[in-house]
Write an enzyme that holds these catalytic residues in place. Structure first.
Site, short mmCIF file in Angstrom:
data_model
loop_
_atom_site.label_atom_id
_atom_site.label_comp_id
_atom_site.label_asym_id
_atom_site.label_seq_id
_atom_site.Cartn_x
_atom_site.Cartn_y
_atom_site.Cartn_z
N SER A 43 33.61 -9.28 12.52
CA SER A 43 34.33 -10.18 12.40
C SER A 43 33.73 -10.70 10.62
O SER A 43 34.51 -9.98 10.11
CB SER A 43 33.18 -11.83 13.18
OG SER A 43 34.18 -13.06 13.34
N ASP A 157 37.59 -10.73 18.09
CA ASP A 157 36.01 -10.54 17.54
C ASP A 157 35.00 -9.63 18.13
O ASP A 157 34.62 -9.19 18.85
CB ASP A 157 36.03 -11.63 17.35
CG ASP A 157 35.09 -12.23 16.90
OD1 ASP A 157 33.54 -11.71 16.30
OD2 ASP A 157 35.31 -13.04 16.05
#
Length: 288
Positions: A43, A157
């Protein structure tokens, strides 16, 4: 005989705007002359890690963040209502531009970026091809960015499956792993009364992330945990437009890294001692 240094791997965790603390960690490691040989990231960690792997210049990275104003941030907003509130195409283009259209082969430090397959819940690892595309997948925070359809997968993510990819950087060849965990639950003022209903879901998600991160870092040699005194939640992008808060988050990262520098140097020395011929000689007989 020259001493052999360990290969040092840095695992940069997920955490939205809290990830600016990664810049402070890199500043501390540079300040104390701790070299980084491998980076694995999820991320926001993938954004910071890719920039550092590309240019190996933490000052350039810090200046980029401090000049990222609200106008530029709004310019990246490509609205949609399908799978998220942002398509992410403008963000990917921006990242590609700042990395000069880099592929993984262009990087100065080997990098692996982690995303998550929505269909299998498995981690997906990128270490070749287009860096910006891999980052776009890794930062696809549910409800914020659309999941990315790429390589016959639906990607989101990286923090959903491996928020601090210590196992990944170890597999890359690191002898000494340093984890930067942004997901420790930290309450400067502990909750004394029942919180409002609107805050309960976020508190619960933070606890889930806290425990998943603990699992991810369980085998790390060194753990760096910035305090997050600003109590930034899942995303917290509004903080990126406030330079005073940006500097505070970066400083928290630097302070947290400074605290573990003695332990890092101790483990480097212990590794060097284990490589000495005499140590290997006696170790040979000890295991018999």
């Amino acid at each position: 005989m020259a001493q052999k240094n360990p290969k040092i791997g840095l695992a940069l965790g997920s955490g939205g705007a809290k990830g600016l603390a990664h810049i402070g960690v890199l500043k501390s490691l540079e300040k104390h002359k701790i070299p980084i040989d491998y980076i694995a990231a999820s991320s926001i960690g993938s954004v910071i890690g890719a920039h550092y792997a590309r240019y190996r210049n933490v000052k350039k990275l810090e200046e980029l963040v401090l000049h990222f104003d609200r106008k530029r941030g709004v310019g990246l907003f490509d609205f949609t209502v399908i799978g998220g509130i942002m398509k992410g195409q403008k963000t990917e283009k921006f990242i590609s531009e700042i990395l000069q259209n880099a592929t993984f082969q262009d990087l100065q430090i080997p990098l692996t970026i982690v995303a998550t397959d929505f269909n299998t819940a498995d981690s997906v690892y990128f270490s070749e091809g287009d860096v910006a595309k891999a980052i776009r997948a890794s930062i696809a925070i549910p409800t914020i960015f659309q999941p990315l359809s790429y390589l016959d997968k639906l990607l989101a993510d990286g923090g959903l499956s491996n928020p601090v990819p210590v196992s990944v950087v170890a597999a890359m060849g690191a002898d000494l792993t340093i984890a930067v965990n942004l997901d420790r639950v930290y309450q400067e003022n502990p909750i004394a009364n029942l919180p409002p209903l609107s805050k309960i879901p976020l508190l619960a998600i933070n606890i889930l992330r806290h425990n998943l991160a603990l699992y991810s870092i369980s085998n790390a040699d060194i753990i760096i945990t910035p305090l997050n005194k600003l109590q930034i939640g899942l995303v917290g992008w509004k903080h990126i437009f406030d330079n005073n808060k940006v500097r505070q988050i970066i400083q928290e990262g630097e302070d947290a890294a400074d605290r573990v520098i003695p332990d890092i140097k101790k483990q480097i020395l212990e590794f060097q001692q284990r490589q000495l011929p005499l140590h290997k000689f006696f170790s040979f007989f000890r295991i018999r």
